[in-house]
Design an enzyme around this catalytic site. Structure first.
Site: not given
Ligand code: NDP
Length: 325
Positions: A202, A9-10, A142, A13, A15
């Site tokens: 989730y 998921g890079a 989380s 966000g 990643g």
């Molecule tokens: P984003 O939604 O920005 O990023 C999530 C990433 O996961 C995206 O790159 C997305 O891809 C990818 N993804 C989703 N489904 C799939 C799949 N089936 N296969 C491969 N990749 C997938 O969210 P965040 O950056 O905020 O989240 C990143 C991590 O941080 C998560 O684990 C989240 O639980 C954790 N987190 C975030 C917090 C926050 O405040 N934001 C707080 C606590 C934890 P695509 O770009 O294609 O949609």
């Protein structure tokens, strides 16, 4: 040589911010493991990650075939694996009905936990073979899995309960219940057999992530020297994770996190934290968090997320579900 890190998921966000932070050091080659190749390419370009510092490889965690395919492609690339970051996640808090992965798991648990479980199991040997001094498997955590104020506000009491001891039928089925059709008598998509609740799904998936990390640590740390840890870099309230929330929530959540809880952190700062610039590498088998002064500390996992018996059971069930046992 440069270290090689795989980040799921890079493409957005946290990643993406982590990929950027690591690439900028000049010491890492980043494998961006993403489901949308073009999006990842555009994201890398707009983040200013230079071509020689990254490779995009297709990975859709909501398909176990895709996970296997990714592992195969990675192995054939001949690159070593020094760090694996399980970061991707979906969060569907407003969904009224469950969605499912290719194999029929509820989408949040299927993507965030089941897909990552198979991925990390299949890449364990590669990590083990790395000669990098601090080889690591990081699963992004989380606040919902902790005993912190944030954790207790986020989680409704029953949300703490994954429910593999006792369902309404008084049976022990646990995680298997997230697979539609596995038990024909059970139409629920939730781990505890209850009604569908996207926010809980989730949180369940994140509890599974924490249990997985600790079980990995218990089973493999001593034997392999690999560091297994989780990081919660803070609330990056503006990422795509909240895209399914109602507009009012998306408007108010960032200022709420900035000024009320003071848990807000920018994407860049979170990326640096996850990129391990400020990680205490001696903290293993635990959830690492950061306080307001950007100092890292070991966060106390909730009872549920640190239950050893549950971790063992979750591990065994997950192995069966992904076809490893
Ligand atoms: P984003 O939604 O920005 O990023 C999530 C990433 O996961 C995206 O790159 C997305 O891809 C990818 N993804 C989703 N489904 C799939 C799949 N089936 N296969 C491969 N990749 C997938 O969210 P965040 O950056 O905020 O989240 C990143 C991590 O941080 C998560 O684990 C989240 O639980 C954790 N987190 C975030 C917090 C926050 O405040 N934001 C707080 C606590 C934890 P695509 O770009 O294609 O949609």
């Amino acid at each position: 040589r440069k270290g090689c890190v795989v980040i799921t998921g890079a493409s957005s966000g946290l990643g993406l911010a982590t990929a950027k932070a690591l690439a900028e050091t000049g010491k890492w080659h980043v494998i961006m493991a993403c489901r949308d190749f073009l999006k990842a390419k555009r994201a890398a370009k707009s983040a200013g990650i230079t071509k020689e510092n990254y490779t995009i490889m297709h990975l859709d965690l909501s398909s176990l075939d895709s996970v296997r395919q990714f592992v195969d492609t990675f192995k054939r690339s001949g690159r070593p694996l020094d760090v694996l970051v399980c970061n991707a996640a979906v969060y569907l808090p407003t969904a009224k009905e469950p969605s499912y992965t290719a194999e029929g798991f509820e989408l949040s648990v299927g993507t965030n936990h089941v897909g990552h479980f198979l991925l990390s199991r299949l890449l364990l040997d590669d990590l083990n073979q790395s000669d990098y001094p601090s080889k690591r498997l990081i699963i992004v955590g989380s606040v919902t899995c902790t005993n912190s104020y944030g954790g207790s506000v986020c989680i409704h009491r029953e949300h703490r309960y994954l429910g593999w001891e006792c369902t309404s039928q008084g049976q022990s089925r646990g995680l298997e219940r997230s697979r539609r059709g596995l038990n024909r008598l059970n139409t629920s998509s939730m781990i505890n057999g209850g009604d569908f609740d996207g926010a809980k799904a989730y949180k369940d998936s994140k509890v599974c992530n924490m249990l997985t990390m600790q079980e990995f640590h218990r089973r493999y740390h001593e034997e392999t020297g690999i560091t297994f840890a989780s990081l919660y870099p803070g609330c990056i309230a503006t990422t795509g994770l909240f895209r399914e929330q109602i507009p009012l929530f998306r408007l108010l959540f960032p200022p709420f996190q900035k000024y009320i809880t003071k848990g807000y952190v920018s994407g860049d700062e979170a990326g640096k934290r996850l990129g391990c610039g400020r990680t205490k590498l001696d903290q293993i088998g635990c959830l690492l968090s950061w306080n307001k002064d950007s100092a890292s500390f070991e966060n106390q996992l909730s009872e549920e997320a640190s239950d050893e018996k549950k971790a063992l059971k979750m591990w065994e069930i997950s192995e069966k579900l992904v076809g490893l046992a």
